[in-house]
Every structure is written in C-alpha cells, then in structure tokens.
Design an enzyme around this catalytic site. Structure first.
Site, short mmCIF file in Angstrom:
data_model
loop_
_atom_site.label_atom_id
_atom_site.label_comp_id
_atom_site.label_asym_id
_atom_site.label_seq_id
_atom_site.Cartn_x
_atom_site.Cartn_y
_atom_site.Cartn_z
N HIS A 72 0.74 -1.03 -0.15
CA HIS A 72 -0.05 0.10 -0.13
C HIS A 72 0.86 1.09 -0.04
CE1 HIS A 72 -4.03 -1.89 1.71
NE2 HIS A 72 -3.48 -2.56 0.78
N TYR A 200 -8.71 4.84 8.63
CA TYR A 200 -8.65 5.17 9.86
C TYR A 200 -9.75 6.20 10.16
CZ TYR A 200 -4.35 2.58 10.73
OH TYR A 200 -3.18 1.94 10.83
N PRO A 292 -2.78 -0.73 19.25
CA PRO A 292 -2.60 -1.00 18.12
C PRO A 292 -2.93 -0.01 16.69
CG PRO A 292 -4.88 -1.97 18.69
CD PRO A 292 -4.15 -1.36 19.66
N LYS A 296 2.32 -0.59 15.23
CA LYS A 296 3.58 -0.79 15.39
C LYS A 296 4.16 -1.91 16.23
CE LYS A 296 4.95 2.99 13.38
NZ LYS A 296 5.02 2.24 12.09
N TYR A 384 4.55 6.56 10.30
CA TYR A 384 3.68 5.21 10.19
C TYR A 384 4.27 4.02 9.33
CZ TYR A 384 -0.40 2.54 9.08
OH TYR A 384 -1.47 1.68 8.84
C1 PHB Z 1 -4.85 -4.89 10.89
O1 PHB Z 1 -5.10 -5.21 9.58
O2 PHB Z 1 -5.16 -5.78 11.64
C2 PHB Z 1 -4.59 -3.69 11.37
C3 PHB Z 1 -3.97 -2.68 10.59
C4 PHB Z 1 -3.64 -1.31 11.03
C5 PHB Z 1 -3.67 -0.96 12.33
C6 PHB Z 1 -3.85 -2.01 13.43
C7 PHB Z 1 -4.54 -3.41 12.74
O3 PHB Z 1 -3.34 0.06 12.70
#
Ligand code: PHB
Length: 390
Positions: A72, A200, A292, A296, A384
């Site tokens: 991505h 997000y 999460p 990280k 990120y």
């Molecule tokens: C996930 O795909 O499980 C995932 C992706 C991004 C995050 C946390 C979990 O910030």
C-alpha cells in the site's frame, strides 16, 4: 543441553532472531509455551513497515509475503463525513505491506524447521537462572522431562505475560504504563475490500478502522467498551455501527459480508526499562506494548531483533561487547518514538470519555491539519512507515 543463544518465545521476535542468527552461523534454541497450531492461528495485526518487509526478504522468508501480501502506498483518514488520503510513498519514499502477523509466523516456523533449527513447542515451567553471571541457563519441562539449557546469552521474547521480564530485579526496573478505557472490537469478514487502502475513522460514536487481509477477506475494527462481550454484538448491530462511523457523505460505504470471527482487545501503552540485565536481553512485547492504532507492535519487535542481531554478531565475530552493552539504550529510542506515535494517533482518533466539546473540536482541528499541511502529513507518514530518525 547447550547452545550459544537461548531464546524464550516463538513469536515474531524469537523466531526471526533465531533465523537471522542461523544465517550468521550462530546457534540458538527457541522454547515456546504454546503449540505450533496455536501460534500459527492467533489473529493479530497486519501492517509491515517497509524495513520489516525488507528484513524478512533478506532473511529468505519473504516469498509468500511478496505474492499474498499487498503493498500500500497510502492510508485514508475519515472524519466529519469526508475522506482524506495520506500519500505515504510520495511523502516518504516508503510503502507498507499488509500481511497478517500469523502468516509471518508460519513462514518463520517453516524456515526454522527447514534449516533443522531447534524449536520446541509446548514447553512448560520455564525459568531463567544465573543471567547475571557468565553462565546463564534456562530450565524447562518438555515431553514429560526436565531439561536445562546452558547458553552464552538468554533472549526473552515471551511477550508481556512471559517469565523473562520478571527475571530482571524489580529494583533495577522502571515500568511506564497507560491503560486506555476502551478496546477494539475486531471482525473478519468474507467480502471484497471496501477501499483499496486502510481507512482510519474518527467519529463522535468512536473510532473505526477498515483494513484488509486478501481480495476476499477483510479486517475491520471499531472502538468499544473493553469489558463488553462479543455476544452483545449481532451482525446487524456491528454493520450499523461501522456504517455510522465510516461511510462518507460522498457515498463511499463499508462493504458488508459474512462475519466469521469476532474478538475484543484491550488497549494499553507499556514500556519496561531496562531491556537488559547481565546476559539477559528482552525483545518485543516482553519489554513494550503499544495500542494497535499505529500498527507498530510487530514492527518494534523486528526493530529490537535487528539491533540484537548486530550486537550478537559483533560479539561472536569480533569479541566486541559494546553493542550488547548499548542494546537497551539503542532499542528504547525507537520504542519511545513508536510509543509517542501510537499514543498520539490513539488520542486523535478515539472518542475520549474525558474529552470536553472543546477537546473534541481540537481533534478535528488536528485531523484537518495533518491532512492539509504537507509538513504535518509528512510527520505522520514518516512515523507510520517507520522512516524516522532515532
Ligand atoms: C490490521 O489489519 O489488523 C491492522 C491494521 C492497522 C492497524 C491495526 C491493525 O493500525
């Protein structure tokens, strides 16, 4: 039983370390309390920084990630009914790979087994001894027998509930912790992607995240009460919540499908210092936990392992101990950077029960800023993708 490096825990940190040491001609034994099937099926996060993906490739375990993972180049931030894209690659030159952590584990276990690596599952009663001397050892039970493993170094990669951290005397340790009063409700869904990048979302009702696993399986989360239970959430109620939090006023919407897994995870930030004591070194969740939101956790474990591999290699090749002595200080710089980023993302995107209407407006002002100022989006993007100077 004797080895050079005794590793407690077959998570990403323990397995990757063992494999990187093997590639450098250094012997190790990995001891894991759980069974192979369990570690290979536990659902965790799925975002790999480019540096993490590169290291897996260098270690020869990146083939399936290359074909099944998805690269991505950006993420989306959703708020106030709109979606704004952060172009990670344009801003940093780096990308991320979305590939589930338990798939990384399967690849690492397969590589250790193919190389005849010593990897024991279902180990119990593990205890560390004499780690503050030149002759540390690990005692454990396996297949009904007691064993003692003598080693030069012990590496604790056994997660936040493991035995390793407790082997550092409390008087030498300082723990830092922040428990968040909310959790994430996670689902796995059989459906096509809702978007080609991760979303997000910040909404008055709470945070939500749309992630992916494959063209047919999607991973989605929404902020919930950490004490709630999955039985309270019918599929209809889950979809109503995700639509309310993520659908945009321009008609973009979450694509529904069959939900085949539901779970709730708590959220906390935690750092234990020091990360070393005598000949014991901690790596990954044994020393630090992040919420999460910044994705990280696995990447920090891999960063610890990178530093530790170099330090152990310098010891075995050249008899140098300076890199080992500096391990905790070196690793903690990246750890604290990631702790700050994860905390900042969490506070910007979640519904905070102690936030007044004034602070809610500040969250929106901050989202406007990070999605319109090039300097601010670059800061988010660098963190990120893990391209931060530490
Ligand atoms: C996930 O795909 O499980 C995932 C992706 C991004 C995050 C946390 C979990 O910030």
């Amino acid at each position: 039983m004797r080895t050079q490096v005794g590793i407690v825990g077959a998570g990403p940190a323990g397995l990757l370390l063992s494999h990187l040491l093997h590639l450098r001609g250094i012997d190790s034994v990995v001891l894991e309390a759980r069974g192979r099937a369990q570690i290979e099926s536990t659902i965790r996060a799925g975002v790999l920084e480019q540096g993490t993906a590169d290291l897996l490739t260098e270690a020869g375990v990146g083939a399936r990630m290359k074909t099944e993972g998805a690269v991505h180049h950006g993420i989306e931030l959703a708020f106030e009914g709109k979606r704004r894209r952060i172009d990670l690659t344009e801003l940093t030159g780096h990308s991320i790979t979305v590939y589930a952590q338990h798939e990384v584990l399967k690849d690492l276990v397969a590589a250790r087994i193919a190389a005849n690596g010593a990897l024991l599952f279902d180990v119990s009663d593990t205890s560390l001894h004499d780690v503050d001397t030149g002759t540390p050892s690990i005692r454990f039970q396996h297949a009904g027998e007691s064993h003692e493993l003598q080693c030069d170094y012990v590496i604790g990669c056994d997660g936040s509930q493991g035995v390793s951290r407790a082997a550092i005397p409390q008087a030498l340790r300082r723990d830092y912790e922040r428990v968040f009063p909310f959790g994430w409700f996670g689902i796995l869904v059989e459906a096509p992607p809702s978007s080609h990048e991760l979303i997000y979302a910040r909404h008055e009702r709470g945070f939500a995240l749309i992630s992916t696993r494959s063209p047919n399986v999607q991973r989605m989360y929404f902020q919930c009460d950490p004490h709630d239970t999955v039985e309270h959430w019918s599929d209809d109620r889950i979809w109503a919540e995700l639509h309310a939090r993520v659908d945009s006023s321009e008609g973009e919407h979450v694509v529904e499908g069959r939900i085949f897994q539901k779970n709730i995870v708590g959220m906390r930030s935690f750092v234990s210092t020091t990360m070393q004591y005598g000949r014991l070194f901690l790596a990954g969740d044994a020393a630090h936990i992040v919420p999460p939101t910044g994705a990280k956790g696995l990447n920090l474990a891999v960063a610890d392992v990178r530093v530790l591999t170099r330090a152990l290699e310098a010891f075995y090749r050249e008899g140098r101990t300076d890199l080992l002595e500096g391990y905790s200080a070196t690793a903690l710089k990246r750890v604290w950077r990631a702790e700050h980023f994860s905390y900042w993302m969490t506070r910007m995107l979640h519904r905070l029960d102690d936030a007044s209407p004034f602070e809610q407006q500040l969250q929106i002002a901050e989202l406007e800023h990070v999605t319109t100022s090039r300097a601010a989006s670059t800061a988010l993007a660098e963190n990120y993708v893990g391209a931060v100077a530490v």
